[in-house]
Write an enzyme that holds these catalytic residues in place. Structure first.
Site, short mmCIF file in Angstrom:
data_model
loop_
_atom_site.label_atom_id
_atom_site.label_comp_id
_atom_site.label_asym_id
_atom_site.label_seq_id
_atom_site.Cartn_x
_atom_site.Cartn_y
_atom_site.Cartn_z
N VAL A 168 39.38 93.56 53.93
CA VAL A 168 38.40 92.66 53.30
C VAL A 168 39.04 92.25 51.97
O VAL A 168 38.54 92.57 50.89
CB VAL A 168 37.03 93.36 53.13
CG1 VAL A 168 35.96 92.37 52.68
CG2 VAL A 168 36.59 94.02 54.44
N HIS A 169 40.16 91.51 52.12
CA HIS A 169 41.11 91.28 51.04
C HIS A 169 40.47 91.01 49.67
O HIS A 169 40.77 91.67 48.68
CB HIS A 169 41.98 90.06 51.37
CG HIS A 169 42.51 90.03 52.76
ND1 HIS A 169 43.63 90.72 53.15
CD2 HIS A 169 42.07 89.38 53.87
CE1 HIS A 169 43.88 90.48 54.42
NE2 HIS A 169 42.95 89.68 54.89
N ASP A 170 39.62 89.96 49.64
CA ASP A 170 39.20 89.42 48.35
C ASP A 170 38.31 90.39 47.57
O ASP A 170 38.37 90.45 46.34
CB ASP A 170 38.46 88.09 48.57
CG ASP A 170 39.37 87.05 49.21
OD1 ASP A 170 40.59 87.28 49.27
OD2 ASP A 170 38.85 86.02 49.66
#
Ligand code: RIB
Ligand code: CA
Length: 320
Positions: free
Chosen positions: A247-249
């Site tokens: 959930v990179h961001d």
């Protein structure tokens, strides 16, 4: 404790949505505004998704400013209008969140960024988690921006890992000229959160159950959104741990609250803007061969448990 001010620059987007919820709801953060850029989806869709997310978690007071609808200089590549089939695969047509009745602000993203930083009397951290077009355009409009922004935390790039080509990560590949300008602009404090780090902070189906059980708007929405991401990753881009997705961001926002969540190294990073096979690659001087001065704290590793716990603790409080 005085909450840390931040501006998020997003291309919402599933993982951007979780980043927005964390920034909007964590008590140690003060989300001053959100700027939107072309990327995962066409910019109008990203703006609409951003407004939906903020409304859904009771933060309709946070202003949203639309920005670039295409890369800085390229007219036909890589993604003039969203990222097409791949964008829909990872981010859906729209987010599974009720429609908004609200509108974006009249000012553009660049106007907001330039005016806010010119007028700022307190530090405001800038967190770009999409292509870097808006930030590069703001630098062009106000060359002093690099000295006005005290800290930038960017989701972008990869060293061991590429996700859109073998060499490149999506946010950098999506506008390589913009990324090159931002990394070369001389911001005093840049943290670059690579795929190498975000792929360590994997969120699982059982984490989604935990988030859904919170029963809050943010917990339930994040659970649904991350399940969708895991389903997609299982089909198209399997992670080393089955039934998980990055959930990179949101990891970039988590770092503002818990500095120990990322492991960083101070290094020089430049962006390839001409390569046939390597366009958009972040060239990271891990062995100090270039003689160029370090320009970023580069995150290669992350603590998954701390990340998931932070999401669950923050979203448990939402809707109270
Ligand atoms: O490569 C991951 C990044 O690309 C994330 O910011 C995601 O939202 C997409 O924009
Ligand atoms: Ca993004």
């Amino acid at each position: 404790m005085i909450p840390r001010k931040l501006i998020l620059d997003v291309d919402t987007g599933t993982d951007d949505a979780v980043a927005i919820m964390l920034a909007a709801l964590h008590p140690a953060l003060d989300l001053v505004g959100v700027t939107v850029v072309n990327g995962n989806l066409p910019v109008e869709t990203c703006t609409d998704n951003t407004l939906r997310v903020l409304d859904h978690v009771g933060r309709s007071d946070v202003p949203v400013f639309e920005g670039a609808d295409r890369p800085l200089v390229r007219t036909d590549f890589p993604i003039p209008r969203g990222s097409g089939e791949q964008g829909a695969r990872y981010h859906g047509e729209t987010l599974p969140i009720p429609a908004t009745r609200r509108r974006k602000e009249r000012s553009t993203a660049v106007e907001f960024l330039v005016e806010t930083y010119r007028a700022a009397t307190e530090p405001i951290t800038l967190v770009p988690v999409g292509t870097l077009t808006n930030i590069a355009a703001a630098l062009a409009a106000e060359p002093r921006l690099a000295s006005l922004v005290p800290e930038v935390v960017i989701m972008g790039g990869g060293h061991e890992i590429g996700n859109v080509t073998p060499a490149a990560e999506f946010n950098i590949w999506g506008d390589p000229e913009a990324a090159a300008r931002v990394l070369g602009a001389g911001f005093p404090k840049v943290t670059l959160v690579l795929l190498d780090a975000t792929h360590k902070a994997l969120v699982s189906y059982s984490d989604c159950e935990r988030l859904a059980a919170l029963g809050t708007p943010a917990g339930m929405a994040t659970s649904e959104i991350v399940r969708f991401r895991i389903d997609t990753h299982e089909k198209w881009q399997k992670m080393p741990i089955a039934g998980t997705a990055p959930v990179h961001d949101a990891l970039c926002v988590a770092f503002l609250v818990d500095r120990g969540i990322l492991a960083t190294r101070r290094l020089n990073v430049v962006v390839e803007t001409a390569g046939t096979y390597t366009l958009g690659r972040t060239v990271i001087d891990v062995h100090r061969r270039s003689g160029r001065e370090p320009n970023a704290d580069v995150a290669f590793d992350a603590d998954a448990r701390r990340f998931v716990d932070l999401l669950a603790e923050t979203f448990a409080r939402s809707g109270e």
